[in-house]
Design an enzyme around this catalytic site. Structure first.
Site, mmCIF file in Angstrom:
data_model
loop_
_atom_site.group_PDB
_atom_site.id
_atom_site.type_symbol
_atom_site.label_atom_id
_atom_site.label_comp_id
_atom_site.label_asym_id
_atom_site.label_seq_id
_atom_site.Cartn_x
_atom_site.Cartn_y
_atom_site.Cartn_z
ATOM 1 N N GLY A 25 0.865 -1.178 0.000
ATOM 2 C CA GLY A 25 0.000 0.000 0.000
ATOM 3 C C GLY A 25 0.898 1.223 0.000
ATOM 4 O O GLY A 25 2.136 1.096 -0.022
ATOM 5 N N SER A 26 0.302 2.395 0.079
ATOM 6 C CA SER A 26 1.112 3.617 -0.010
ATOM 7 C C SER A 26 2.147 3.685 1.126
ATOM 8 O O SER A 26 3.287 4.098 0.907
ATOM 9 C CB SER A 26 0.207 4.844 0.005
ATOM 10 O OG SER A 26 -0.697 4.766 1.094
ATOM 11 N N GLU A 28 3.873 1.465 2.369
ATOM 12 C CA GLU A 28 4.992 0.529 2.186
ATOM 13 C C GLU A 28 5.904 0.925 1.031
ATOM 14 O O GLU A 28 7.024 0.405 0.916
ATOM 15 C CB GLU A 28 4.447 -0.892 1.936
ATOM 16 C CG GLU A 28 3.775 -1.524 3.146
ATOM 17 C CD GLU A 28 2.441 -0.865 3.489
ATOM 18 O OE1 GLU A 28 1.710 -0.482 2.544
ATOM 19 O OE2 GLU A 28 2.145 -0.697 4.690
ATOM 20 N N GLU A 47 -3.838 -10.593 2.071
ATOM 21 C CA GLU A 47 -2.811 -10.759 3.107
ATOM 22 C C GLU A 47 -2.865 -12.119 3.789
ATOM 23 O O GLU A 47 -1.844 -12.602 4.290
ATOM 24 C CB GLU A 47 -2.902 -9.632 4.135
ATOM 25 C CG GLU A 47 -2.498 -8.266 3.589
ATOM 26 C CD GLU A 47 -3.602 -7.550 2.808
ATOM 27 O OE1 GLU A 47 -4.684 -8.156 2.601
ATOM 28 O OE2 GLU A 47 -3.389 -6.402 2.396
ATOM 29 N N HIS A 70 0.206 -4.217 4.539
ATOM 30 C CA HIS A 70 -0.240 -2.833 4.519
ATOM 31 C C HIS A 70 -0.923 -2.448 5.829
ATOM 32 O O HIS A 70 -2.085 -2.773 6.054
ATOM 33 C CB HIS A 70 -1.187 -2.621 3.339
ATOM 34 C CG HIS A 70 -1.685 -1.206 3.253
ATOM 35 N ND1 HIS A 70 -0.844 -0.134 3.306
ATOM 36 C CD2 HIS A 70 -2.932 -0.689 3.143
ATOM 37 C CE1 HIS A 70 -1.534 0.982 3.229
ATOM 38 N NE2 HIS A 70 -2.816 0.677 3.134
ATOM 39 N N HIS A 281 -8.306 -31.492 20.546
ATOM 40 C CA HIS A 281 -9.296 -30.813 19.693
ATOM 41 C C HIS A 281 -10.684 -31.052 20.288
ATOM 42 O O HIS A 281 -11.123 -30.321 21.154
ATOM 43 C CB HIS A 281 -9.153 -31.307 18.243
ATOM 44 C CG HIS A 281 -10.033 -30.589 17.271
ATOM 45 N ND1 HIS A 281 -10.161 -30.961 15.953
ATOM 46 C CD2 HIS A 281 -10.827 -29.507 17.422
ATOM 47 C CE1 HIS A 281 -10.985 -30.129 15.341
ATOM 48 N NE2 HIS A 281 -11.408 -29.259 16.210
ATOM 49 N N GLY A 401 -5.265 -24.826 13.025
ATOM 50 C CA GLY A 401 -6.542 -25.230 12.443
ATOM 51 C C GLY A 401 -7.233 -24.108 11.680
ATOM 52 O O GLY A 401 -8.405 -24.218 11.339
HETATM 53 N N1 TZD Z 1 -12.825 -20.572 9.393
HETATM 54 C C1 TZD Z 1 -11.480 -20.725 9.552
HETATM 55 C C2 TZD Z 1 -10.566 -19.609 9.147
HETATM 56 N N2 TZD Z 1 -10.963 -21.817 10.066
HETATM 57 C C3 TZD Z 1 -11.787 -22.836 10.450
HETATM 58 N N3 TZD Z 1 -11.218 -23.908 10.993
HETATM 59 C C4 TZD Z 1 -13.180 -22.749 10.258
HETATM 60 C C5 TZD Z 1 -13.651 -21.588 9.735
HETATM 61 C C6 TZD Z 1 -14.131 -23.831 10.698
HETATM 62 N N4 TZD Z 1 -14.038 -25.075 9.923
HETATM 63 C C7 TZD Z 1 -13.318 -26.153 10.378
HETATM 64 O O1 TZD Z 1 -12.665 -26.186 11.427
HETATM 65 S S1 TZD Z 1 -13.425 -27.459 9.306
HETATM 66 C C8 TZD Z 1 -14.443 -26.616 8.251
HETATM 67 C C9 TZD Z 1 -14.681 -25.330 8.723
HETATM 68 C C10 TZD Z 1 -15.503 -24.349 7.998
HETATM 69 C C11 TZD Z 1 -14.969 -27.279 7.027
HETATM 70 C C12 TZD Z 1 -13.974 -27.423 5.942
HETATM 71 O O2 TZD Z 1 -14.619 -28.030 4.852
HETATM 72 P P1 TZD Z 1 -13.837 -28.651 3.657
HETATM 73 O O3 TZD Z 1 -13.391 -30.106 4.136
HETATM 74 O O4 TZD Z 1 -14.770 -28.751 2.523
HETATM 75 O O5 TZD Z 1 -12.594 -27.936 3.395
HETATM 76 P P2 TZD Z 1 -14.298 -31.352 4.581
HETATM 77 O O6 TZD Z 1 -13.430 -32.537 4.343
HETATM 78 O O7 TZD Z 1 -15.537 -31.362 3.770
HETATM 79 O O8 TZD Z 1 -14.562 -31.193 6.036
#
Ligand code: TZD
Ligand code: CA
Length: 526
Positions: A25-26, A28, A47, A70, A281, A401
């Site tokens: 951006g500006s 940077e 980003e 930015h 988890h 995750g």
């Molecule tokens: N947003 C972000 C940034 N991270 C996350 N982990 C989630 C939302 C929540 N989330 C999960 O933890 S797994 C998942 C989501 C939305 C589903 C992913 O679906 P996919 O894979 O189609 O990539 P599967 O195999 O169908 O589960």
């Protein structure tokens, strides 16, 4: 007169930090002006993708890597990706441009108000130097902090009028400084550990991402063989730290308290190396360890050591300590581990492909040293059961995750490892969080292979809804996405496949090509 700009580029060059990942951006532009010919700038179009690209590159090289974002808006877009980098000990030097010093106080457009606070708590260190002459020292400190000890991201905000200022006398001392941690555990600690391990009746080992990150997989194998002990990958694994074909290997640990306790039943001593204890988890209350089991962990991270709810921990260099332990432990007289049986090949069935079938085909067709980047959330267990991974640095997954890691990280890893092929396996939900990195792969000719598992749904969340007994939840399906069209829109060739033969042929084609390619596979939900 040496400017702050010149002094900082001298530091970056001497420290080997010559690949930048950014979105400008500006604020940077004054930092990026007169960009030296021996540096390269990799542009990402969002980003989140920028930090994902850099995260992959930094993990695959093990070296501090510069990110340029930015101001506040760019940093904000990158926070999810920063959560992953923080959890994987990725040495990112995240810099952000700041408004001119004279206009930060009035909160002019693009001022990063309270800049150093913004990225916390996802950085090891965060700073906006109090004057221009402090910028070179802050940059030097940022690089060494990111790349030393338990590595991790750092943040540096620099007002854009600083770059043209005169550097203070003595700045040249900064460029080639070294900061090292002599982290081998002492002889008496090694002796005590070796003694406890050798004295255990039925020891087991759990290896985590920092074993792979410190290139110590071979020492983990040596130690496991000397003690004839079963080895699990630590839960929610962001890397693969043990050859999955080795007779000692038992697979990926489950991520619930009670499940882990059940698995460790009968082991009097469990050695955890290079992992948090543990990255749980799903919540499965229970005993942290079975009765009669003791746990010892070796970690590079004091935070990991102290937050563990059980066991003793030693903070030390993973590689040096594993090597010393493997040397110190005498060969056991117990029978060597017998390999667990690999699952039978998944049968051919009509309709969309079963994920197991997809992984069998990938395992069959891919080179043995392929690098896998996984963000297909509901098929992670199947993947660990079916892909053979034997080399150092063969697997990456978002350490916090946070979705949006795999697609850009796969591009950054491929850039870092041009002699190996990167195959990313990404869900049709996950692929949307970092999709812009397709453009970077196309424009910089980075031949990553993207396999999109198209099952039309957030499969992992459907599974979780069952676990949590949450019925009738909205927003769990993602129909109507055409990843081939998206790929072509970003300049990447693509194919849709709906059969084993078509997948095999498309993957062979992708591997024979020196360009990136996306393969959209119709799969059935697990
Ligand atoms: N947003 C972000 C940034 N991270 C996350 N982990 C989630 C939302 C929540 N989330 C999960 O933890 S797994 C998942 C989501 C939305 C589903 C992913 O679906 P996919 O894979 O189609 O990539 P599967 O195999 O169908 O589960
Ligand atoms: Ca899906």
């Amino acid at each position: 007169m040496k400017t702050i700009h010149q002094a900082c580029y001298e530091i970056l060059r001497a420290q080997g930090v010559t690949t930048f990942f950014g979105n400008p951006g500006s604020n940077e532009l004054p930092f990026l002006r007169d960009f030296p010919g021996d540096f390269r700038y990799i542009l990402g179009l969002h980003e989140g993708a920028v930090v994902g690209l850099a995260d992959g590159f930094a993990q695959a090289t093990g070296r501090p890597t510069l990110v340029n974002l930015h101001s506040a808006a760019g940093t904000g877009n990158a926070m999810g990706a920063l959560a992953n980098a923080w959890n994987s000990h990725t040495p990112l030097v995240v810099t952000a441009g700041q408004q001119v010093r004279a206009m930060v106080g009035v909160e002019a457009l693009l001022a990063n108000v309270d800049a150093a606070t913004l990225p916390r708590p996802l950085v090891k260190w965060s700073c906006e130097p109090s004057c221009a002459q402090e910028v070179p020292l802050a940059l030097s400190r940022a690089i060494h902090t990111a790349g030393t000890g338990a590595k991790g991201p750092v943040y540096l905000s620099v007002p854009y009028d600083d770059w043209k200022e005169a550097a203070a006398p003595g700045v040249e001392h900064l460029a080639d400084r070294r900061v090292d941690v002599a982290g081998l555990a002492s002889g008496s600690v090694i002796e005590s550990l070796a003694c406890q391990l050798h004295g255990a009746a039925n020891p087991a080992m759990v290896v985590g991402p920092d074993v792979d990150a410190s290139e110590a997989n071979g020492f983990a194998v040596a130690l496991a063989e000397k003690l004839a002990m079963p080895v699990w990958m630590a839960p929610s694994a962001p890397r693969c730290s043990f050859p999955t074909t080795h007779p000692c290997f038992r697979g990926l640990m489950p991520a619930g308290i009670a499940s882990i306790s059940r698995l460790l039943e009968g082991h009097d001593l469990v050695l955890v190396v290079g992992a948090p204890v543990f990255r749980y988890h799903q919540y499965e209350p229970g005993q942290f360890l079975p009765k009669g089991t003791r746990l010892l962990s070796i970690t590079c991270d004091l935070n990991e050591a102290t937050r563990a709810p059980m066991g003793d921990a030693i903070v030390a260099d993973i590689r040096a300590t594993l090597k010393a332990l493997a040397d110190a432990v005498p060969q056991t007289t117990r029978a060597p581990c017998a390999a667990v049986r690999r699952p039978d090949s998944a049968p051919e069935e009509a309709g969309p492909l079963a994920p197991a079938r997809v992984f069998d085909i990938i395992d069959d067709v891919a080179p043995r040293d392929a690098i896998y980047v996984n963000e297909s959330t509901s098929t992670t267990d199947v993947m660990w059961q079916r892909l053979r991974m034997t080399e150092q640095g063969s697997y990456y997954f978002a350490a916090a995750g946070g979705l949006g890691f795999a697609l850009p990280a796969a591009v950054g890893i491929q850039l870092a490892k041009p002699r190996r092929r990167v195959i990313s396996v990404i869900g049709d939900g996950s692929a949307n969080y970092g999709i812009q990195a397709l453009w970077t792969a196309a424009q910089y000719n980075i031949p990553t292979i993207f396999i999109i598992m198209k099952n039309g749904t957030y499969g992992a969340l459907r599974w979780f809804a069952g676990v949590l007994e949450a019925e009738n939840v909205p927003g769990l399906d993602v129909p109507g996405l055409d990843f081939c069209a998206l790929a072509r829109g970003y300049g990447v060739g693509a194919a849709n496949v709906a059969s084993s033969d078509a997948l095999t042929a498309a993957l062979r084609r992708a591997l024979a090509s020196d360009k990136p390619m996306l393969i959209e596979v119709e799969t059935r939900p697990t």
